[in-house]
Design an enzyme around this catalytic site. Structure first.
Site, mmCIF file in Angstrom:
data_model
loop_
_atom_site.group_PDB
_atom_site.id
_atom_site.type_symbol
_atom_site.label_atom_id
_atom_site.label_comp_id
_atom_site.label_asym_id
_atom_site.label_seq_id
_atom_site.Cartn_x
_atom_site.Cartn_y
_atom_site.Cartn_z
ATOM 1 C CE LYS A 273 -40.574 45.644 -18.736
ATOM 2 N NZ LYS A 273 -39.051 45.773 -18.970
ATOM 3 C CD1 TRP A 520 -45.505 42.339 -19.919
ATOM 4 C CD2 TRP A 520 -44.143 40.819 -19.115
ATOM 5 N NE1 TRP A 520 -45.455 42.155 -18.586
ATOM 6 C CE2 TRP A 520 -44.603 41.181 -18.372
ATOM 7 C CE3 TRP A 520 -43.390 39.690 -19.247
ATOM 8 C CZ2 TRP A 520 -44.482 40.197 -16.768
ATOM 9 C CZ3 TRP A 520 -43.204 39.384 -17.974
ATOM 10 C CH2 TRP A 520 -43.070 39.502 -16.721
ATOM 11 C CG HIS A 521 -38.912 38.838 -20.373
ATOM 12 N ND1 HIS A 521 -40.077 38.179 -20.679
ATOM 13 C CD2 HIS A 521 -38.332 38.275 -19.133
ATOM 14 C CE1 HIS A 521 -40.886 36.857 -19.894
ATOM 15 N NE2 HIS A 521 -39.297 37.201 -19.046
ATOM 16 C CG ASP A 522 -35.809 45.552 -22.005
ATOM 17 O OD1 ASP A 522 -36.443 46.021 -22.503
ATOM 18 O OD2 ASP A 522 -34.478 44.960 -21.570
#
Length: 637
Positions: A273, A520-522
């Site tokens: 990521k 973006w984190h999850d």
């Protein structure tokens, strides 16, 4: 004793943390590297200092606040430590999550997988921090010996340094990638190649949209396909395999064997990521570089290329020849920053590779290393005495805890989240500093030293925030009408003319930004809820700022300070709620926690007392920022 205090003052100064905090982005490298107070070296900083109000530290009001700090802070620690003791009825439910520790008589809460992956590999990471810069020096030594001709000018020497460093980063990066991801390195390099071809081979007008579509699709595909293991693909190509007791065809067995060579960190898609942000940075920096005339912007502006300001390092594109495949791979795989950042743009990376930043000095780096060690020690002691993470993971009956214990468990859970991110980021930045690259510091302030939602997100994961501003927020029309390349035409939409319209666009952009940040984190509904809650909780601050402008209260500064303090308490409570939903308890856990806190008169009374304590803390935060203004520093966070 005075020398000890002066050393501690230097150790915990903003200048030691990051020179970007004590000088403006447009200040020259010599100004940024100057160790004198900002007001003494910069006219802009001096004007900021002159506009600051007189200090309040020795007023009767603040002596009352000191009493609060002397009594309440130790009580906060005692409350949460008591809730973590083994005589607590909940202890048996989460004790299996605790690990042996190094503090005598205490177990350690190493149950957070994200921090555990860093904590358990500290010896290997320290070995890398030492070995990587040493190997570079050895490589440089042999490269200099093998050079056939000496450099004839300073410019040639800088070009040689760029070439030397890029060669080493390219080679070391490939070895590093293979070691940590095994055969999955080929999957990563395949993605690299597609992204590079998008920037270089597509018609220029298609590059931005193709870059974003490809990288967002890659983000989703990496997550949904779990890093593309070969065994499921082989099973799909081998009809009849996968039946009970069947070991699979030769193709399936071969694929299973290859999947076993996953390196030290098989789950490469989790770490990718951060790399994805660098993929976008390279393509967009290359795309914008094509707007610049053929003449060098540095020569046109008569700038010293070895002493560029940070803003110039980021905005002025690297020379066209620098946008090649080798430099691209070297940038993406730069080992100190590969795993977690901080994030450096491609333009900045090339500039720092050619000209070593003047902000990097041995004294600053040593002090920064000592500060990192003390932060790591703080985290270790907290995890040995406060088991907030393990308790939240065990889904306990929250009614067992007192209102004070509940609030402190939530409060310290957020601090542990802050520390578990701060420590790896500081370690990797320290590694980069030792290696001669100065990335931005990711955390500006302690989590407890924030009262504004806007300012909090400017100072939390700061390099990511700056990346978002450059590559998302400004092109969307934020910050004054979009990105303006050399030809002067904005690529984003023009800002609305009315103040209300500008505020509404700002909120819409904020929503888009935090939706991207959450994904973006999850890819998780809980994190989407976090992103939308953050945007929702920004609204009161925006509306309050419009309803109570500072100019109208210029004749009543104390009343305005109190009014802002009351609003800031609400801000802090909302930010805590959003972060507890996104990173700790989720919606269900938060509902249980709030029900326990507000379900009785005792709980409500405690909540009101917490608001009083937060108000005291906010007033101290205000004064800390005023002290920075008196020194000529305006961080806006």
């Amino acid at each position: 004793m005075p020398s000890l205090f002066s050393w501690l003052r230097r150790l915990y100064s903003l200048d030691t943390l990051d020179t970007r905090f004590t000088s403006s982005a447009s200040a020259s490298a010599q100004t940024a590297a100057d160790t004198r107070p900002p007001a003494a070296k910069d006219a802009r900083a001096n004007s900021i200092a002159q506009g600051a109000r007189a200090p309040l530290w020795r007023t009767p009001e603040f002596f009352v606040y000191y009493l609060f700090f002397i009594t309440m802070v130790p009580l906060m620690f005692k409350t949460v430590v008591d809730a973590s003791n083994e005589n607590n009825p909940v202890y048996a439910k989460y004790s299996h999550l605790l690990s042996p520790g190094w503090v005598p008589g205490r177990l350690m809460d190493n149950s957070d997988a994200q921090y555990a992956s860093f904590h358990d590999n500290i010896p290997y990471l320290v070995a890398l921090l030492v070995a990587h810069p040493l190997l570079r020096r050895v490589y440089n030594l042999f490269s200099n010996r093998s050079a056939q001709s000496s450099t004839s000018s300073a410019a040639a020497a800088f070009d040689a340094q760029l070439e030397q460093r890029m060669q080493f980063d390219f080679g070391f990066g490939l070895v590093f990638l293979t070691a940590i991801h095994g055969l999955s390195a080929l999957k990563i390099l395949f993605i690299f190649n597609i992204n590079y071809r998008i920037a270089k081979n597509l018609p220029r007008s298609y590059v931005p949209i193709a870059t974003w579509v490809f990288n967002i699709c890659t983000l989703f595909a990496n997550e949904l396909c779990h890093g593309y293991p070969l065994e499921p693909i082989a099973m799909a190509l081998s009809p009849g395999s996968g039946t009970p007791g069947d070991q699979g065809t030769l193709l399936v067995q071969w694929a299973r064997t290859l999947d076993g060579f996953g390196g030290l960190m098989p789950r490469w898609e989790v770490l990718f990521k951060v790399t994805l942000l660098r993929l976008i940075s390279f393509n967009m920096d290359y795309y914008w570089s094509l707007d610049y005339p053929s003449a060098s912007p540095i020569k046109k502006k008569q700038l010293d290329p070895a002493a560029l300001s940070e803003r110039d390092r980021v905005k002025i594109p690297a020379e066209p020849a620098a946008f090649n495949m080798r430099n691209y791979v070297a940038y993406l795989l730069y080992s100190p920053l590969y795993l977690a950042g901080p994030i450096v743009t491609f333009n900045d990376y090339v500039s720092q590779q050619r000209y070593t930043p003047l902000s990097i000095t041995r004294t600053r780096t040593i002090l920064y290393g000592i500060r990192f060690f003390l932060t790591l020690l703080c985290m270790e002691l907290i995890l040995h005495y406060i088991y907030a993470v393990a308790i939240s993971k065990s889904s306990p009956d929250w009614s067992i805890f007192t209102p004070g214990q509940l609030s402190m468990l939530a409060f310290f859970n957020l601090h542990i989240i802050w520390l578990k991110l701060l420590i790896p980021w500081r370690f990797f930045r320290l590694w980069a500093l030792v290696d001669g690259i100065d990335p931005p510091e990711n955390m500006v302030r302690c989590m407890s030293n924030n009262y504004s939602a806007f300012a909090f997100w400017r100072g939390w994961h700061r390099s990511f925030n700056r990346w978002i501003v450059r590559y998302i927020y400004v092109p969307l029309g934020g910050g004054g009408g979009g990105h303006r390349p050399a030809n002067g035409k904005p690529t984003g939409s023009p800002p609305p003319s009315s103040g209300l319209g500008a505020k509404l666009q700002k909120i819409c952009n904020f929503l888009l930004v935090f939706t991207f940040v959450a994904l973006w984190h999850d890819i998780d509904l809980r994190l989407l809820m976090w992103g939308w809650l953050v945007t929702l909780f920004v609204l009161p601050e925006v509306l309050a700022t419009m309803a109570f402008p500072a100019k109208r209260w210029s004749s009543r500064p104390t009343a305005y300070r109190v009014l802002c303090g009351v609003g800031s308490v609400g801000n802090i409570l909302m930010m805590m709620v959003a972060n507890l939903v996104g990173f700790a308890l989720g919606l269900d856990g938060l509902n249980d926690l709030l029900a326990s806190l507000t379900g009785s008169y005792l709980g409500l009374a405690y909540l009101i007392s917490c608001c009083v304590v937060l108000f005291v803390g906010v007033q101290v935060m205000f004064e800390i920022r005023e002290g920075e203004l008196r020194a000529g520093i305006n961080l806006k966070c």
